[in-house]
Design an enzyme around this catalytic site. Structure first.
Site, PDB file in Angstrom:
ATOM      1  CB  CYS A 185      -1.079   0.057   1.226  1.00 20.27           C
ATOM      2  SG  CYS A 185      -0.151  -0.092   2.620  1.00 20.27           S
ATOM      3  CD  GLU A 230      -3.638   0.743  -4.224  1.00 23.52           C
ATOM      4  OE1 GLU A 230      -2.627   0.687  -3.513  1.00 23.52           O
ATOM      5  OE2 GLU A 230      -4.693   0.829  -3.662  1.00 23.52           O
TER       6      GLU A 230
END
Length: 251
Positions: A34, A134
């Protein structure tokens, strides 16, 4: 919830340090973390560093993660590989330039593996799908701007606020960046600014849900049951060994 972590590269940055840090932060763990630095924002003349960035990325070795010398392992599933490749293609279709294409990488002995090699897209715009989503793979999307103010504006307009970094040798530039940027975790010449455990993981905006960050002081607060005690003590309630026959006085 997600993340789109930006690294701002100023022209005065230490080139060797910056490029090495960019490559490691973008492609380490095959981009499946992340806090991966998935977006590079080159300011001014630093955009000329692209060939040297690509040279470093090409030297990374893609192999099974348990093999000696492997720099990148596979993605976690065929679906993950397909999604990464589709997002790379969407960038090309929308006008981005593919500087390094790792979609067709082949690993001997693992030809059917979920491998994607280091991939770099340039001329990316903030409205492109490869930027707004993402990617979660070994893909670095790059943008170019003329000033630090433009770089800060790009990052602050992105809905995510997990982490960001700036590479510079100027203290004044670093101070302006850390004050003006609206991101929860900021690195100064540190590409992945994950704090030590005594501090909280402070991703913000679209990279955070709830009202308390985990670990650090706020993590302790999360597991703390607060008890409030309200008491009243009066001097006249004091138990005496004999009867008091005088007026009470303040002592």
């Amino acid at each position: 919830m997600g993340a789109k972590n930006h690294g701002v590269i100023m022209p005065d940055a230490n080139k060797e340090h910056t490029l090495n840090q960019l490559v490691g932060a973008a492609f380490g763990a095959a981009g499946q973390r992340c806090m991966a630095l998935s977006t590079a924002v080159f300011v001014g003349e630093s955009r000329d560093w692209m060939p040297e960035l690509l040279a470093r990325a090409r030297r990374l070795k893609v192999n099974a993660g348990d093999q000696p010398g492997a720099d990148l392992g596979p993605l976690i599933s065929p679906e993950a590989k397909e999604r990464v490749c589709d997002l790379v293609q969407s960038g090309i279709d929308e006008g981005a330039k593919i500087e390094l294409d790792g979609r067709d990488v082949s690993v001997p002995g693992y030809e059917k593996g979920n491998f994607v090699g280091p991939t770099v897209l340039s001329d990316v715009k903030p409205d492109m799908k490869c930027y707004t989503e993402e990617i979660f793979g070994p893909v670095l999307v790059t943008l170019s701007v003329d000033t630090l103010e433009e770089a800060i504006d790009v990052i602050n307009k992105n809905p995510y606020g997990n982490g960001t970094a700036i590479f510079t040798t100027s203290g004044a530039t670093a101070r302006k960046f850390q004050n003006d940027i609206d991101v929860g975790q900021v690195g100064i010449n540190v590409p992945i600014p994950v704090p030590l455990p005594m501090f909280s993981f402070t991703g913000s905006r679209g990279s955070f849900r709830g009202d308390t960050n985990f670990y650090g002081k706020q993590g302790i607060q999360f597991f703390t049951q607060v008890k409030t005690i309200t008491q009243l003590w009066r001097s006249e309630d004091v138990t005496h060994t004999q009867a008091a026959t005088v007026m009470p006085t303040m002592k």
